[in-house]
Design a protein around this motif. Structure first.
Motif, PDB file in Angstrom:
ATOM      1  N   PRO A 280     -31.472  55.258   3.083  1.00 18.92           N
ATOM      2  CA  PRO A 280     -32.063  54.902   4.370  1.00 18.92           C
ATOM      3  C   PRO A 280     -33.514  55.360   4.487  1.00 18.92           C
ATOM      4  N   ASP A 281     -34.300  54.567   5.181  1.00 20.95           N
ATOM      5  CA  ASP A 281     -35.655  54.958   5.525  1.00 20.95           C
ATOM      6  C   ASP A 281     -35.631  55.387   6.986  1.00 20.95           C
ATOM      7  N   LEU A 282     -35.564  56.690   7.214  1.00 21.19           N
ATOM      8  CA  LEU A 282     -35.427  57.210   8.567  1.00 21.19           C
ATOM      9  C   LEU A 282     -36.705  57.055   9.387  1.00 21.19           C
ATOM     10  N   LYS A 283     -37.786  56.700   8.724  1.00 19.38           N
ATOM     11  CA  LYS A 283     -39.036  56.460   9.448  1.00 19.38           C
ATOM     12  C   LYS A 283     -39.099  55.054  10.029  1.00 19.38           C
ATOM     13  N   ASN A 284     -38.352  54.138   9.473  1.00 20.64           N
ATOM     14  CA  ASN A 284     -38.414  52.741   9.882  1.00 20.64           C
ATOM     15  C   ASN A 284     -37.861  52.579  11.297  1.00 20.64           C
ATOM     16  N   PRO A 285     -38.689  52.202  12.274  1.00 14.11           N
ATOM     17  CA  PRO A 285     -38.195  52.093  13.657  1.00 14.11           C
ATOM     18  C   PRO A 285     -37.130  51.024  13.838  1.00 14.11           C
ATOM     19  N   ASP A 286     -37.058  50.051  12.906  1.00 11.46           N
ATOM     20  CA  ASP A 286     -36.017  49.028  13.018  1.00 11.46           C
ATOM     21  C   ASP A 286     -34.621  49.618  12.860  1.00 11.46           C
TER      22      ASP A 286
END
Length: 414
Positions: A12-18
């Motif tokens: 997971p990319d926890l920075k991605n707001p989506d």
């Protein structure tokens, strides 16, 4: 050289707001807590960061400000670097450094200045005034038919309280609402329509702040704006730029936490009517249930620190200069700390959540936020038999604020 990726079911990319638009990704956080609690998250536009997902690690980092800095010059308290893109991520060079982005001992000086302004002695009978405002707001809510509770209650209640604390007219709450959405909504196109629109918003806010600063310097009062405008830090009067930064912090901190805890909790009661029945049958539960409301909602998703020397966390080697991001939304669902952590339970006791932060930077207005939740749900319990959720709420597109843009519900009369 970045660490080798951990083998997870997902990366997971926890920075991605989506990731946060449809719902809080609790299943993702649960997987990380189990398999990679200190998780290396690469960035396409940065150096990457360590994501902390366990309660114990979040608390540990929060209590070591000398080792884990939130100072502006080291990047600040957000995933992005404030010293590169400004406090709001909008290149806002006229905004100074808020005390959340300052380390001790200077941070401690700020807290000593601000805390007395929020003391029971200074606030007097503010609970009675909050109750009066809440009753007025509820008198304008149509019961037994669909309403959007955000503009009717969740947003105006804390913003009217903020207007009182700042000593500005009550009708300004709508301006404050508009500004705070823009300040924290850097990833939401509804709040950041264009750089030009953001510049216009900041311009209007700066004009308001300049007038407020000048008037409070000339004629100080008991309000928080006067306290901030006349603060002495490190032996020097606070500059206008830093007054602006701290004013933004007060507006965001005093609004978003209460507003979104209230909205999320109404949704939780709609989904679990038995919990609402417990409150209706025993309103005394609200004395402790507000902590569970904040834990379950977790209105602030993350806070960031920067390692000031090489260290170790959860078996991972952390290098000097690494970003360390504490995901409160995960820590507040940590199974090692909370039994049946995903369940909303108003009977929980001694809820040691991190929804207000912890350690040196714990929210100075946390008691006032809980007071507003307690008053609001006590008055709702007098009039509402149950809540019916009409449609899933629209969420902020944000990795920072767990916000609801609307809340379509029916308040069924008792």
């Amino acid at each position: 050289m970045n660490p080798a990726p951990v083998q997870l079911m997902t990366q997971p990319d926890l920075k991605n707001p989506d990731l946060y638009v449809e719902a809080m990704p609790h299943a993702v956080f649960a997987e990380l807590r189990a398999s990679s609690p200190v998780y290396w998250n690469p960035e396409s536009d940065g150096s990457g960061f360590w994501a902390l997902t366990r309660h114990a690690d979040i608390v540990s980092v929060s209590r070591q400000p000398q080792l884990f800095s939130s100072a502006y010059e080291n990047g600040g308290h957000r995933i992005f670097n404030e010293n590169e893109v400004g406090l709001t991520g909008a290149g806002d060079s006229s905004v100074g450094v808020p005390f959340i982005s300052v380390d001790p001992p200077t941070h401690t000086q700020y807290r000593k200045v601000i805390m007395p302004a929020l003391s029971p002695m200074r606030l007097g009978d503010i609970e009675a005034r909050i109750e009066a405002r809440t009753r007025t707001l509820l008198s304008e809510v149509a019961f037994d038919e669909p309403v959007d509770l955000v503009p009717l209650l969740s947003a105006p209640l804390p913003l009217l309280t903020l207007a009182e604390l700042l000593g500005v007219p009550a009708e300004m709450w709508r301006d404050l609402y508009h500004w705070t959405n823009a300040f924290v909504g850097e990833d939401d196109p509804e709040f950041r329509k264009s750089p030009e629109a953001m510049a216009e918003i900041l311009g209007a806010f700066f004009a308001f702040a300049q007038e407020l600063y000048a008037s409070r310097r000339a004629q100080p009062g008991p309000d928080i704006a006067s306290v901030l405008a006349n603060a002495q830090v490190d032996g020097e009067p606070i500059a206008f730029r830093d007054f602006v930064g701290n004013l933004i912090l007060v507006l965001v901190g005093g609004n978003e936490t209460t507003r979104n805890s209230l909205s999320h909790t109404v949704a939780a009661f709609a989904n679990d009517p038995d919990q609402w029945n417990l409150i209706r049958e025993n309103p005394g539960l609200l004395a402790t249930a507000t902590a569970e409301m904040v834990r379950h909602a977790t209105p602030v998703i993350h806070m960031r620190r920067t390692a000031m020397s090489d260290t170790e966390l959860g078996g991972q080697q952390i290098r000097k200069g690494d970003k360390v991001v504490m995901f409160y939304a995960s820590g507040n669902r940590d199974e090692a700390v909370f039994d049946d952590a995903g369940r909303f339970d108003v009977t929980r006791r001694a809820v040691q959540h991190v929804g207000f932060g912890t350690g040196q930077h714990v929210c100075v207005g946390s008691r006032l936020a809980e007071m507003q939740l307690r008053v609001a749900f006590r008055l709702l319990a007098e009039r509402v038999r149950h809540f019916e959720l009409i449609a899933p709420p629209r969420r902020f597109r944000s990795n920072f604020i767990n916000g609801l843009k609307n809340l379509e519900v029916r308040l069924v009369s008792a």
